[in-house]
Motif scaffolding. Structure first.
Motif, short mmCIF file in Angstrom:
data_model
loop_
_atom_site.label_atom_id
_atom_site.label_comp_id
_atom_site.label_asym_id
_atom_site.label_seq_id
_atom_site.Cartn_x
_atom_site.Cartn_y
_atom_site.Cartn_z
N PRO A 233 0.85 -1.20 0.00
CA PRO A 233 0.00 0.00 0.00
C PRO A 233 0.88 1.25 0.00
O PRO A 233 1.92 1.28 0.66
N ARG A 234 0.46 2.27 -0.72
CA ARG A 234 1.31 3.43 -0.95
C ARG A 234 1.80 4.07 0.35
O ARG A 234 2.99 4.40 0.48
N GLN A 235 0.92 4.27 1.31
CA GLN A 235 1.32 4.94 2.55
C GLN A 235 2.34 4.09 3.31
O GLN A 235 3.33 4.62 3.84
N GLN A 236 2.15 2.79 3.34
CA GLN A 236 3.11 1.92 4.00
C GLN A 236 4.44 1.93 3.27
O GLN A 236 5.51 1.91 3.91
N ALA A 237 4.39 1.96 1.95
CA ALA A 237 5.62 2.00 1.17
C ALA A 237 6.40 3.29 1.43
O ALA A 237 7.63 3.28 1.54
N LEU A 238 5.68 4.41 1.54
CA LEU A 238 6.34 5.69 1.81
C LEU A 238 7.05 5.66 3.16
O LEU A 238 8.18 6.15 3.29
N GLU A 239 6.41 5.10 4.16
CA GLU A 239 7.00 5.04 5.49
C GLU A 239 8.16 4.04 5.54
O GLU A 239 9.22 4.33 6.11
N ALA A 240 7.97 2.88 4.92
CA ALA A 240 9.00 1.83 4.97
C ALA A 240 10.25 2.23 4.19
O ALA A 240 11.37 1.85 4.56
N ALA A 241 10.08 3.01 3.12
CA ALA A 241 11.22 3.39 2.28
C ALA A 241 12.24 4.25 3.03
O ALA A 241 13.41 4.30 2.66
N LEU A 242 11.80 4.90 4.10
CA LEU A 242 12.70 5.78 4.85
C LEU A 242 13.84 5.00 5.50
O LEU A 242 14.93 5.53 5.67
N THR A 243 13.58 3.74 5.87
CA THR A 243 14.59 2.95 6.57
C THR A 243 14.89 1.63 5.87
O THR A 243 15.59 0.78 6.43
N ALA A 244 14.38 1.44 4.68
CA ALA A 244 14.52 0.15 3.99
C ALA A 244 15.96 -0.15 3.61
O ALA A 244 16.70 0.73 3.18
N GLU A 245 16.34 -1.41 3.79
CA GLU A 245 17.64 -1.87 3.30
C GLU A 245 17.57 -1.99 1.77
O GLU A 245 16.50 -2.17 1.20
N PRO A 246 18.72 -1.90 1.09
CA PRO A 246 18.71 -2.03 -0.37
C PRO A 246 18.11 -3.36 -0.82
O PRO A 246 18.34 -4.41 -0.20
N ILE A 247 17.34 -3.32 -1.88
CA ILE A 247 16.81 -4.54 -2.49
C ILE A 247 17.97 -5.30 -3.13
O ILE A 247 18.85 -4.70 -3.76
N THR A 248 17.97 -6.62 -2.95
CA THR A 248 19.04 -7.43 -3.54
C THR A 248 18.45 -8.66 -4.21
O THR A 248 17.39 -9.15 -3.82
N TRP A 249 19.14 -9.11 -5.23
CA TRP A 249 18.82 -10.37 -5.90
C TRP A 249 20.03 -11.29 -5.81
O TRP A 249 21.17 -10.84 -6.00
N LYS A 250 19.80 -12.55 -5.55
CA LYS A 250 20.85 -13.57 -5.65
C LYS A 250 20.38 -14.59 -6.66
O LYS A 250 19.43 -15.34 -6.41
N LEU A 251 21.04 -14.59 -7.81
CA LEU A 251 20.57 -15.37 -8.96
C LEU A 251 21.65 -16.30 -9.47
O LEU A 251 22.85 -16.10 -9.20
N GLN A 252 21.23 -17.28 -10.24
CA GLN A 252 22.15 -18.15 -10.95
C GLN A 252 21.73 -18.20 -12.41
O GLN A 252 20.54 -18.11 -12.73
#
Length: 286
Positions: A233-252
């Motif tokens: 949800p947009r409001q939750q995303a706005l709040e969470a983005a303030l302290t979010a760790e970087p998004i990462t992918w581990k792929l093969q």
């Protein structure tokens, strides 16, 4: 005047055919120039153009961007006599939300220049233009008709791989355009271990790529943005983005055109948000 222009254009086409043949093009790429973009956006767009040009069959591309200052139009005395010189000027249309992208192709051997301008409803639409559209625009500007080997269309279907065995990856064979996640339009990976993700909502994320053994680690660089979490949800995303760790992918790399693994991002857990993993599968966009 009109007859003279048509004659000069005809001579230009003849010179190109003599220099490069019917479908093989040697191109010096001088990047993107714009007074309406900041440095980062101009560099990102320039990287996108360069990556897509390099992916086009029968295009031999030399990166000449180091020869000119950032975000400037190249001087014609820099151009080679043997290759086509190519750059694009991007500008905001006055008193409008629309953008203009003007392709410049210069043949120093005949001192001839061709230009073509396309209008886009938004800057995001410029980033969304695919390599096939770029190829068609480039060749139609030169040959006055859309061109390209018909057999390239056969590559649109990507074979389904098995998850084993794993193929050894490198930043060289990863370079290209990838797709596969519901909310992501495409992922651009460049040979130098950098790239960016373009989301369907218009957001763009810079990424870095490194390889540890058979594992490809792709990490968000720069600050988080609520638009990186379109499932929340947009409001939750706005709040969470303030302290979010970087998004990462581990792929093969499970086949030449397939990456599989996990993505670590923010996920909804009832009324709360927490970090978690989801399975992902990317396919190279041919």
């Amino acid at each position: 005047m009109k007859k003279g222009f048509i004659f000069l254009t005809f001579i230009f086409f003849l010179n190109l055919c003599c220099l490069f043949g019917e479908s093989n093009w040697s191109i010096d790429f001088y990047g993107v120039s714009s007074e309406d973009l900041d440095k980062n956006m101009a560099e990102m767009t320039s990287d996108l153009y360069y990556t897509q040009l390099c992916e086009i069959k029968n295009f031999s591309v030399s990166d000449k961007r180091d020869a000119i200052p950032n975000n400037t139009i190249p001087e014609k005395d820099l151009f080679s006599n043997s290759n086509l010189s190519f750059y694009t000027v991007i500008s905001k249309k006055p008193e409008s939300s629309k953008w203009l992208a003007t392709m410049h192709i210069y043949n120093k051997n005949s001192d001839s220049e061709l230009t073509s301008t396309k209008e886009f409803d938004s800057y995001y639409k410029i980033l969304m233009e695919g390599k096939q559209e770029l190829k068609e625009s480039f060749i139609s500007l030169i040959q006055n008709h859309k061109s390209g080997p018909a057999k390239e269309e056969e590559s649109s279907s990507i074979p389904e791989p098995s998850f084993t065995p794993t193929i050894k990856a490198s930043t060289e064979n990863l370079a290209g355009t990838w797709q596969g996640e519901q909310n992501i339009e495409k992922i651009l990976i460049m040979r130098g271990g950098r790239g960016f993700v373009i989301f369907k909502n218009g957001a763009s994320m810079n990424i870095s790529i490194k390889i540890e053994g058979s594992t490809i680690i792709i990490s968000q660089t720069g600050k988080a943005n609520a638009s990186f979490f379109p499932d929340l949800p947009r409001q939750q995303a706005l709040e969470a983005a303030l302290t979010a760790e970087p998004i990462t992918w581990k792929l093969q790399m499970t086949a030449d055109n397939t990456l599989e693994g996990i993505k670590n991002t923010l996920l909804a857990d009832g009324d709360s948000i927490q970090s978690g993993n989801i399975d992902v599968k990317w396919s190279r966009k041919l």
